[in-house]
Motif scaffolding. Sequence first.
Motif, PDB file in Angstrom:
ATOM      1  N   THR A  31     -19.511  93.679  79.511  1.00 22.31           N
ATOM      2  CA  THR A  31     -19.712  93.672  78.065  1.00 22.31           C
ATOM      3  C   THR A  31     -18.792  92.656  77.398  1.00 22.31           C
ATOM      4  O   THR A  31     -19.200  91.913  76.495  1.00 22.31           O
ATOM      5  CB  THR A  31     -19.400  95.069  77.479  1.00 22.31           C
ATOM      6  OG1 THR A  31     -20.150  96.027  78.212  1.00 22.31           O
ATOM      7  CG2 THR A  31     -19.757  95.149  76.022  1.00 22.31           C
ATOM      8  N   ILE A  32     -17.555  92.598  77.861  1.00 24.21           N
ATOM      9  CA  ILE A  32     -16.589  91.710  77.234  1.00 24.21           C
ATOM     10  C   ILE A  32     -16.977  90.252  77.463  1.00 24.21           C
ATOM     11  O   ILE A  32     -16.923  89.430  76.556  1.00 24.21           O
ATOM     12  CB  ILE A  32     -15.184  92.030  77.774  1.00 24.21           C
ATOM     13  CG1 ILE A  32     -14.792  93.393  77.211  1.00 24.21           C
ATOM     14  CG2 ILE A  32     -14.165  90.978  77.374  1.00 24.21           C
ATOM     15  CD1 ILE A  32     -13.914  94.187  78.064  1.00 24.21           C
ATOM     16  N   ASP A  33     -17.442  89.973  78.673  1.00 23.65           N
ATOM     17  CA  ASP A  33     -17.907  88.619  78.986  1.00 23.65           C
ATOM     18  C   ASP A  33     -19.064  88.233  78.059  1.00 23.65           C
ATOM     19  O   ASP A  33     -19.106  87.124  77.517  1.00 23.65           O
ATOM     20  CB  ASP A  33     -18.338  88.577  80.459  1.00 23.65           C
ATOM     21  CG  ASP A  33     -18.729  87.172  80.890  1.00 23.65           C
ATOM     22  OD1 ASP A  33     -18.053  86.216  80.459  1.00 23.65           O
ATOM     23  OD2 ASP A  33     -19.711  87.037  81.641  1.00 23.65           O
ATOM     24  N   GLN A  34     -19.979  89.181  77.833  1.00 21.74           N
ATOM     25  CA  GLN A  34     -21.116  88.886  76.949  1.00 21.74           C
ATOM     26  C   GLN A  34     -20.656  88.608  75.521  1.00 21.74           C
ATOM     27  O   GLN A  34     -21.202  87.765  74.836  1.00 21.74           O
ATOM     28  CB  GLN A  34     -22.093  90.062  76.912  1.00 21.74           C
ATOM     29  CG  GLN A  34     -22.931  90.204  78.173  1.00 21.74           C
ATOM     30  CD  GLN A  34     -23.596  91.584  78.245  1.00 21.74           C
ATOM     31  OE1 GLN A  34     -23.662  92.316  77.253  1.00 21.74           O
ATOM     32  NE2 GLN A  34     -24.077  91.934  79.427  1.00 21.74           N
ATOM     33  N   VAL A  35     -19.628  89.330  75.052  1.00 21.75           N
ATOM     34  CA  VAL A  35     -19.233  89.222  73.643  1.00 21.75           C
ATOM     35  C   VAL A  35     -18.301  88.034  73.393  1.00 21.75           C
ATOM     36  O   VAL A  35     -18.473  87.308  72.417  1.00 21.75           O
ATOM     37  CB  VAL A  35     -18.557  90.530  73.158  1.00 21.75           C
ATOM     38  CG1 VAL A  35     -18.080  90.395  71.720  1.00 21.75           C
ATOM     39  CG2 VAL A  35     -19.525  91.695  73.275  1.00 21.75           C
TER      40      VAL A  35
END
Length: 459
Positions: free
Chosen positions: A414-418
Amino acid sequence: MRYVSTRGKTPPMDFGEAVLTGLAPDGGLLLPHSPPNFRSELPELQTLDYLEFSARFVSHFGLAREDANSLIRRAYASFDCEDVVRFESLGQLRLMELFHGPTLAFKDIALQFLGHVFEVLLARTGGVLNILGATSGDTGSAAIHAAKGRARTRIFMLYPRGRVSRLQERQMVSVDAENVSCLSVDGSFDDCQALVKTLFADLAFKEAHSLGAVNSVNWARILAQAVYYGYASLKIDASAGVVPVVPTGNFGNIFSGYLAMRMGFPISRLVLATNDNDILARFFATGVYKRGTVQHTESPSMDIQSASNLERFLYYLFGEDGERVTWFMKRFHEHGEARLEPAERDHLNDAIRGVRITSEAMRAAIKTVYDQHGYVLDPHSAIGVAAAHSMASELGQATPVCMATAHPAKFPETIDQVIGEWPRHPRLDALVEGRGRVTEIPADLGVLKAHIESYPPLS
Ligand SMILES: *Cc1c(COP(=O)(O)O)cnc(C)c1O
């Protein structure tokens, strides 16, 4: 200190009995009969570091002071951060990092304590313990790391094959200890939980193998968590009191904060934040406790539709009336819904406000905090931060303290996506690939029993 059941039908127990029993025989949860009040001690407590504070705190609950001191020191020796927890400032917000333990989630704080409490109690009674549990993620690895290598104890942890993240599975199966048995079950999390429940209900088997649980209803876990709420309320400079903001699933963490508030620490109220699984946010808004269907989100440790520890809060809300609690819980289990009386509803929000945070708001919080402060939140902690932002105008002068419940590297996708960055942690990078120590079993009670029986008796 005597412990009583929320259902009022269990004779009082002492600390050791309460911890070894877990769930009370009448189906209720255990609570101290008359919790201490710390108000007169606050100035002195304020001068202590985390380990000193913690030992002082828990010794009020029936654990001898000498035991408490050495036990606390051993429990937190494996933490990366000397003071166990760490504070951060994000503008007006304070953040308390609770994830510096061996598996990088806040559950280590309670489970490392529980593991050492078990060891002390078993050494004293000459008893043994086979811990049996089912996990969908964080709890399993934290429990395994707390039990590994401990005398008189063995742990069997069931998880659904292919349904926990690769990282979470590696954190469990890479533990190389004789007394740890990871069981990869061909089935769902519910299948795993059903196997565990059935085995606990088989009283002859339970007795013969000294089965015990480490789930979040265990009193020692609630107690170890209440420590950091008290600690934060004294360490943070907040003239109008602090407001802990808690990303919530089973209501264990936030209940500990509520207890600290009842026991005289300067906490003015608490904010309960849920993801789309908003049974608790709805309850605190309406007084109706109504089950929905579980939705899978990016904050999986909060994906629940019935919160075991809410019963402890209800006990106080109902004026310590065990019959009322029994009736309410029965109604909920039979009808999937139970509601408060108007007079109870009037006091529901005296201490706790609930708020539901969408996935979009959670992602926005990760992005904003990263852009403004260069700080990376994990999805669970981000739900708390989003909740603090959305409640800001209602909190007045009080200082919000968001509980950071997991290290971002546990939930990197999720963090990579955001923010376009893959968070790392050396301990996770070091997890070796390979099969690890794991036994694959079908979702079958006979096979599970045979597996447990194949081990030599503990001594
Ligand atoms: C378990 C967990 C929660 C939820 O805590 P409860 O005590 O069940 O309310 C929140 N965040 C993380 C990272 C967790 O592992």
